[in-house]
Write an enzyme that holds these catalytic residues in place. Structure first.
Site, PDB file in Angstrom:
ATOM      1  N   PRO A 199       0.835  -1.210   0.000  1.00  0.00           N
ATOM      2  CA  PRO A 199       0.000   0.000   0.000  1.00  0.00           C
ATOM      3  C   PRO A 199       0.866   1.255   0.000  1.00  0.00           C
ATOM      4  O   PRO A 199       1.979   1.237   0.518  1.00  0.00           O
ATOM      5  CB  PRO A 199      -0.778  -0.099   1.322  1.00  0.00           C
ATOM      6  CG  PRO A 199      -0.336  -1.337   2.001  1.00  0.00           C
ATOM      7  CD  PRO A 199       0.805  -1.932   1.262  1.00  0.00           C
ATOM      8  N   ASP A 200       0.364   2.292  -0.587  1.00  0.00           N
ATOM      9  CA  ASP A 200       1.087   3.565  -0.620  1.00  0.00           C
ATOM     10  C   ASP A 200       0.914   4.231   0.746  1.00  0.00           C
ATOM     11  O   ASP A 200       0.069   5.076   0.935  1.00  0.00           O
ATOM     12  CB  ASP A 200       0.520   4.453  -1.739  1.00  0.00           C
ATOM     13  CG  ASP A 200       1.225   5.797  -1.776  1.00  0.00           C
ATOM     14  OD1 ASP A 200       2.243   5.959  -1.090  1.00  0.00           O
ATOM     15  OD2 ASP A 200       0.727   6.690  -2.492  1.00  0.00           O
ATOM     16  N   PHE A 201       1.773   3.797   1.688  1.00  0.00           N
ATOM     17  CA  PHE A 201       1.530   4.191   3.079  1.00  0.00           C
ATOM     18  C   PHE A 201       1.908   5.632   3.368  1.00  0.00           C
ATOM     19  O   PHE A 201       1.628   6.170   4.419  1.00  0.00           O
ATOM     20  CB  PHE A 201       2.294   3.269   4.030  1.00  0.00           C
ATOM     21  CG  PHE A 201       3.775   3.232   3.784  1.00  0.00           C
ATOM     22  CD1 PHE A 201       4.602   4.146   4.406  1.00  0.00           C
ATOM     23  CD2 PHE A 201       4.320   2.299   2.928  1.00  0.00           C
ATOM     24  CE1 PHE A 201       5.967   4.130   4.176  1.00  0.00           C
ATOM     25  CE2 PHE A 201       5.678   2.278   2.688  1.00  0.00           C
ATOM     26  CZ  PHE A 201       6.507   3.191   3.316  1.00  0.00           C
ATOM     27  N   ARG A 202       2.585   6.278   2.406  1.00  0.00           N
ATOM     28  CA  ARG A 202       2.998   7.656   2.673  1.00  0.00           C
ATOM     29  C   ARG A 202       1.872   8.655   2.410  1.00  0.00           C
ATOM     30  O   ARG A 202       1.920   9.767   2.894  1.00  0.00           O
ATOM     31  CB  ARG A 202       4.209   8.033   1.813  1.00  0.00           C
ATOM     32  CG  ARG A 202       5.493   7.465   2.372  1.00  0.00           C
ATOM     33  CD  ARG A 202       6.703   8.029   1.670  1.00  0.00           C
ATOM     34  NE  ARG A 202       7.903   7.363   2.132  1.00  0.00           N
ATOM     35  CZ  ARG A 202       8.340   6.208   1.672  1.00  0.00           C
ATOM     36  NH1 ARG A 202       7.691   5.596   0.707  1.00  0.00           N
ATOM     37  NH2 ARG A 202       9.422   5.653   2.153  1.00  0.00           N
ATOM     38  N   ASN A 262      12.391   2.686  -0.780  1.00  0.00           N
ATOM     39  CA  ASN A 262      11.418   1.753  -0.210  1.00  0.00           C
ATOM     40  C   ASN A 262      11.967   1.064   1.037  1.00  0.00           C
ATOM     41  O   ASN A 262      13.158   0.808   1.133  1.00  0.00           O
ATOM     42  CB  ASN A 262      11.025   0.711  -1.261  1.00  0.00           C
ATOM     43  CG  ASN A 262      10.399   1.372  -2.475  1.00  0.00           C
ATOM     44  OD1 ASN A 262       9.813   2.449  -2.355  1.00  0.00           O
ATOM     45  ND2 ASN A 262      10.537   0.755  -3.635  1.00  0.00           N
ATOM     46  N   ASP A 286      10.384  -1.809   2.171  1.00  0.00           N
ATOM     47  CA  ASP A 286       9.719  -3.107   2.198  1.00  0.00           C
ATOM     48  C   ASP A 286      10.683  -4.287   2.049  1.00  0.00           C
ATOM     49  O   ASP A 286      10.282  -5.435   2.187  1.00  0.00           O
ATOM     50  CB  ASP A 286       8.649  -3.166   1.103  1.00  0.00           C
ATOM     51  CG  ASP A 286       9.185  -2.638  -0.227  1.00  0.00           C
ATOM     52  OD1 ASP A 286      10.241  -3.129  -0.688  1.00  0.00           O
ATOM     53  OD2 ASP A 286       8.554  -1.721  -0.796  1.00  0.00           O
ATOM     54  N   HIS A 340      15.904   5.143   2.920  1.00  0.00           N
ATOM     55  CA  HIS A 340      15.011   5.375   4.053  1.00  0.00           C
ATOM     56  C   HIS A 340      15.127   4.272   5.092  1.00  0.00           C
ATOM     57  O   HIS A 340      14.261   4.120   5.940  1.00  0.00           O
ATOM     58  CB  HIS A 340      13.557   5.516   3.581  1.00  0.00           C
ATOM     59  CG  HIS A 340      13.325   6.768   2.786  1.00  0.00           C
ATOM     60  ND1 HIS A 340      12.095   7.102   2.273  1.00  0.00           N
ATOM     61  CD2 HIS A 340      14.158   7.760   2.409  1.00  0.00           C
ATOM     62  CE1 HIS A 340      12.193   8.247   1.608  1.00  0.00           C
ATOM     63  NE2 HIS A 340      13.434   8.655   1.680  1.00  0.00           N
ATOM     64  N   GLY A 392       9.613   4.586 -10.890  1.00  0.00           N
ATOM     65  CA  GLY A 392       8.594   4.511  -9.843  1.00  0.00           C
ATOM     66  C   GLY A 392       8.810   5.447  -8.674  1.00  0.00           C
ATOM     67  O   GLY A 392       8.551   5.080  -7.533  1.00  0.00           O
TER      68      GLY A 392
END
Ligand SMILES: [Zn+2]
Length: 357
Positions: A111-114, A185, A187, A204, A275
Site C-alpha cells: 500500500p502507498d503508506f505515505r 522503499n 519493504d 530510508h 517509480g
C-alpha cells in the site's frame, strides 16, 4: 506549482566544493511540500574552510543542481529506449545506477503508506496520530511507538513478493552491470529479489536490522519478527529499551552508505529512475548528479524531477506509463524476457519452499 522550500533539520551539509566546505553529517529527509515545513526546521547552512557558517544558502536543491550541473540544454530527445537497450546489451553501460521509489512496490501489493487517505493510514486511525506523518517522526515514536509497529507488522519482510522490476535490477546485477541501486522503499523487496546488501543504498532504512533506542545494541530484523507479528513492541534483552527497526525517520540521519552517491553518480554511465515522484530531498536531486553526457532513463507514470522541470538533456529517455510495463518493454528490447521469467520462476519456487519448511 507548489513553491519549494527545502530546509534541513538540525543539520549541516559538508561537501567539498571549490574551497568551500559543506558538511554532510546529519542530513535528514526533507519533503518538497511547504505544508510539512514547520518552525522546528533550521535553514541550510554553508560553512567556509574554517567551518564558519554562511547564512542564506537557501535552497538545497538549487545548491545540488549548481553543484552537479543542471541539465537542460534545450535540445530534443534524440535517444530511444532501443538505444538504451543496445547500450546495456553491448555492455557499453557497465556502471548503471538505479533510483527507485514506491512505484516499483505498488505492483507487489504494497500500500502507498505515505499518502494520507490511501488505506494504511486509515487503519491507523485508532491510534489517534496527531497527523499522518507523525508515524515516521522520531519524537513521536519515543512518545508512542505503537502506530509505527502496526505499520511495521504490515510491511515486515515476508508479507509481499518482489515483482518484475526488482528482478530486472537483480538481472542487471547478475550480469555485472549494476553499480548501485538507491531505493526509497522500506519493504525489503530488493533484498528479497536477491540484490546483495552491498549493492543497495536503502535511503530510508531497512527492517533487516534494528537498534535499541536506549543502549544502541544492534539486532537482526528476524529477532523482532515474533514480537512485531504479535503486535507487541519489542524490547531490548539487555536494557529493556524499545528496539527500533533501522528505518530512517524524519529528523534522523541518513544511512552512512547514502554518501556512496558522492562517488557512484559521477562514475555512473547510465541512470535509470523508476517509480518515484522524486519529491523527497536529498534523494530527488541525485537524478541531476550524473555527468551531463550520461543518459538518464525515466520509467514512471508521470514526468518527475528534472524530467518535468523543462527540456530534458538530449540523452534523456522517458518511458511513461505503468512501471512494470515500462520495465517489460526495456527487457523485451534487450531480449532478456525469457531469462527474467526463468529467474522469477526459480525464485518464486525457492520462496514457496521456504514457506513450507
Ligand atoms: Zn538496550
Amino acid at each position: 506549482m507548489t513553491s519549494l522550500l527545502i530546509l534541513l533539520r538540525r543539520c549541516t551539509i559538508n561537501i567539498k566544493n571549490n574551497g568551500g566546505i559543506f558538511t554532510g553529517k546529519g542530513l535528514s529527509w526533507i519533503h518538497l511540500d511547504h505544508r510539512k515545513v514547520s518552525d522546528k526546521f533550521l535553514g541550510v547552512q554553508k560553512l567556509d574552510q574554517e567551518g564558519h557558517v554562511h547564512p542564506g544558502l537557501g535552497c538545497w536543491k538549487s545548491f545540488l543542481r549548481s553543484f552537479f550541473g543542471g541539465g537542460h540544454d534545450g535540445s530534443k530527445q534524440i535517444m530511444t529506449l532501443e538505444d538504451i537497450a543496445k547500450g546495456i546489451r553491448e555492455r557499453e553501460f557497465k556502471r548503471i545506477v538505479v533510483m527507485a521509489g514506491a512505484g516499483i512496490s505498488t505492483p507487489s501489493g504494497i500500500p502507498d503508506f505515505r499518502s494520507p487517505g490511501s488505506g494504511l493510514y486509515d487503519n491507523l486511525q485508532k491510534y489517534n496520530l496527531p497527523y499522518a506523518e507523525a508515524i515516521f517522526e522520531i519524537n513521536y515514536f519515543h512518545h508512542n511507538p505503537q502506530p509505527f509497529f502496526a505499520l511495521a507488522k504490515e510491511l515486515y519482510p515476508g508479507n509481499y513478493r518482489p515483482n518484475l522490476t526488482h528482478y530486472f535490477i537483480r538481472l542487471l546485477h547478475d550480469k555485472g552491470q549494476l553499480l548501485r541501486m538507491y531505493t526509497q522503499n522500506i519493504d525489503g523487496l530488493e533484498r528479497m529479489a536477491g540484490i546483495p546488501a552491498e549493492k543497495l543504498v536503502e535511503a530510508h532504512g531497512t527492517f533487516a536490522t534494528a537498534t535499541c533506542t536506549v543502549c544502541l545494541r544492534e539486532y537482526q530484523g528476524e529477532e523482532l519478527r515474533s514480537d512485531i507479528m504479535e503486535g507487541t513492541v519489542p524490547h531490548c534483552s539487555q536494557c529493556r529499551g524499545v528496539i527500533k527497526p533501522d528505518i530512517v525517520f524524519f529528523g534522523e540521519e541518513l544511512p552512512q552508505n547514502f554518501f556512496f552517491y558522492l562517488t557512484d553518480f559521477p562514475m555512473a554511465d547510465l541512470l535509470i529512475v523508476m517509480g518515484t515522484s522524486l519529491e523527497v530531498e536529498p534523494f530527488a536531486s541525485l537524478s541531476g548528479a550524473v555527468r551531463d553526457s550520461v543518459s538518464r532513463l525515466l520509467i514512471n507514470r508521470d514526468l518527475v524531477g528534472p524530467f518535468a522541470w523543462g527540456p530534458s538533456r538530449h540523452s534523456d529517455v522517458v518511458e511513461l506509463g505503468d512501471v512494470v510495463s515500462g520495465v517489460r518493454n526495456l527487457a523485451d528490447a534487450l531480449g532478456w524476457m525469457p531469462e527474467l521469467e526463468t529467474l522469477m520462476a526459480d525464485e518464486g519456487q525457492k520462496a514457496s519452499k521456504t514457506r513450507e519448511e
